[in-house]
Design a protein around this motif. Sequence first.
Motif, PDB file in Angstrom:
ATOM      1  N   GLU A   4       0.733  -1.406   0.122  1.00  0.00           N
ATOM      2  CA  GLU A   4       0.098   0.040  -0.012  1.00  0.00           C
ATOM      3  C   GLU A   4       0.971   1.271   0.033  1.00  0.00           C
ATOM      4  O   GLU A   4       0.916   2.327   0.536  1.00  0.00           O
ATOM      5  N   ARG A  32       1.587  12.400   5.799  1.00  0.00           N
ATOM      6  CA  ARG A  32       0.607  11.996   5.931  1.00  0.00           C
ATOM      7  C   ARG A  32       0.720  10.616   5.693  1.00  0.00           C
ATOM      8  O   ARG A  32      -0.798   9.984   6.534  1.00  0.00           O
ATOM      9  N   TRP A  33       1.286  10.273   5.270  1.00  0.00           N
ATOM     10  CA  TRP A  33       0.744   8.803   4.187  1.00  0.00           C
ATOM     11  C   TRP A  33       0.869   7.328   5.310  1.00  0.00           C
ATOM     12  O   TRP A  33      -0.758   6.809   5.438  1.00  0.00           O
ATOM     13  N   HIS A  34       1.507   8.365   6.349  1.00  0.00           N
ATOM     14  CA  HIS A  34       1.181   6.349   7.530  1.00  0.00           C
ATOM     15  C   HIS A  34      -0.109   6.853   7.845  1.00  0.00           C
ATOM     16  O   HIS A  34      -0.818   5.808   9.436  1.00  0.00           O
ATOM     17  N   ALA A  35      -0.586   7.647   8.217  1.00  0.00           N
ATOM     18  CA  ALA A  35      -1.527   7.936   8.798  1.00  0.00           C
ATOM     19  C   ALA A  35      -3.316   8.276   8.360  1.00  0.00           C
ATOM     20  O   ALA A  35      -3.739   7.876   8.493  1.00  0.00           O
ATOM     21  N   MET A  36      -2.887   7.787   6.904  1.00  0.00           N
ATOM     22  CA  MET A  36      -3.785   7.688   6.441  1.00  0.00           C
ATOM     23  C   MET A  36      -4.684   6.050   6.669  1.00  0.00           C
ATOM     24  O   MET A  36      -3.960   5.776   6.262  1.00  0.00           O
ATOM     25  N   GLU A  37      -5.900   6.463   6.152  1.00  0.00           N
ATOM     26  CA  GLU A  37      -6.562   5.012   6.200  1.00  0.00           C
ATOM     27  C   GLU A  37      -6.495   4.126   5.520  1.00  0.00           C
ATOM     28  O   GLU A  37      -5.881   4.888   4.068  1.00  0.00           O
ATOM     29  N   SER A  38      -6.121   2.570   5.020  1.00  0.00           N
ATOM     30  CA  SER A  38      -6.069   1.831   3.504  1.00  0.00           C
ATOM     31  C   SER A  38      -6.570   2.371   2.585  1.00  0.00           C
ATOM     32  O   SER A  38      -6.491   2.771   1.388  1.00  0.00           O
ATOM     33  N   ALA A  39      -7.819   2.817   2.955  1.00  0.00           N
ATOM     34  CA  ALA A  39      -8.808   3.361   1.514  1.00  0.00           C
ATOM     35  C   ALA A  39      -8.148   4.497   0.570  1.00  0.00           C
ATOM     36  O   ALA A  39      -8.115   4.522  -0.095  1.00  0.00           O
ATOM     37  N   GLU A  40      -8.253   5.136   1.801  1.00  0.00           N
ATOM     38  CA  GLU A  40      -7.671   6.949   1.494  1.00  0.00           C
ATOM     39  C   GLU A  40      -6.176   6.929   0.450  1.00  0.00           C
ATOM     40  O   GLU A  40      -5.876   7.180  -0.468  1.00  0.00           O
ATOM     41  N   ARG A  41      -5.289   5.878   0.955  1.00  0.00           N
ATOM     42  CA  ARG A  41      -4.199   5.673   0.924  1.00  0.00           C
ATOM     43  C   ARG A  41      -3.815   5.024  -1.027  1.00  0.00           C
ATOM     44  O   ARG A  41      -3.836   5.035  -1.578  1.00  0.00           O
ATOM     45  N   SER A  43      -6.965   4.644  -2.620  1.00  0.00           N
ATOM     46  CA  SER A  43      -7.633   6.171  -3.121  1.00  0.00           C
ATOM     47  C   SER A  43      -6.742   7.112  -4.498  1.00  0.00           C
ATOM     48  O   SER A  43      -6.488   7.210  -5.511  1.00  0.00           O
TER      49      SER A  43
END
Length: 67
Positions: A4, A32-41, A43
């Motif tokens: 991801e 902020r990549w690691h703070a994003m939820e999987s779905a946002e990453r 997307s």
Amino acid sequence: MSKETPCVAVCMIDPRTKLCFGCGRTLPEIARWHAMESAERLSVMALLPARLADAGLQPIAASSKRT
């Protein structure tokens, strides 16, 4: 590296577009990549090829790094 992440360990920002040559993300996205939820990453990752193409950038592959 996780599946991801679009990171190819080529971290150079294009001064004109403010996009990473390696992955196409912006600095705020990278930060902020690691703070994003999987779905946002996922997307964001779906947008990266078109984003790079629209900016006229060719991604730098990890294998093309200088040694």
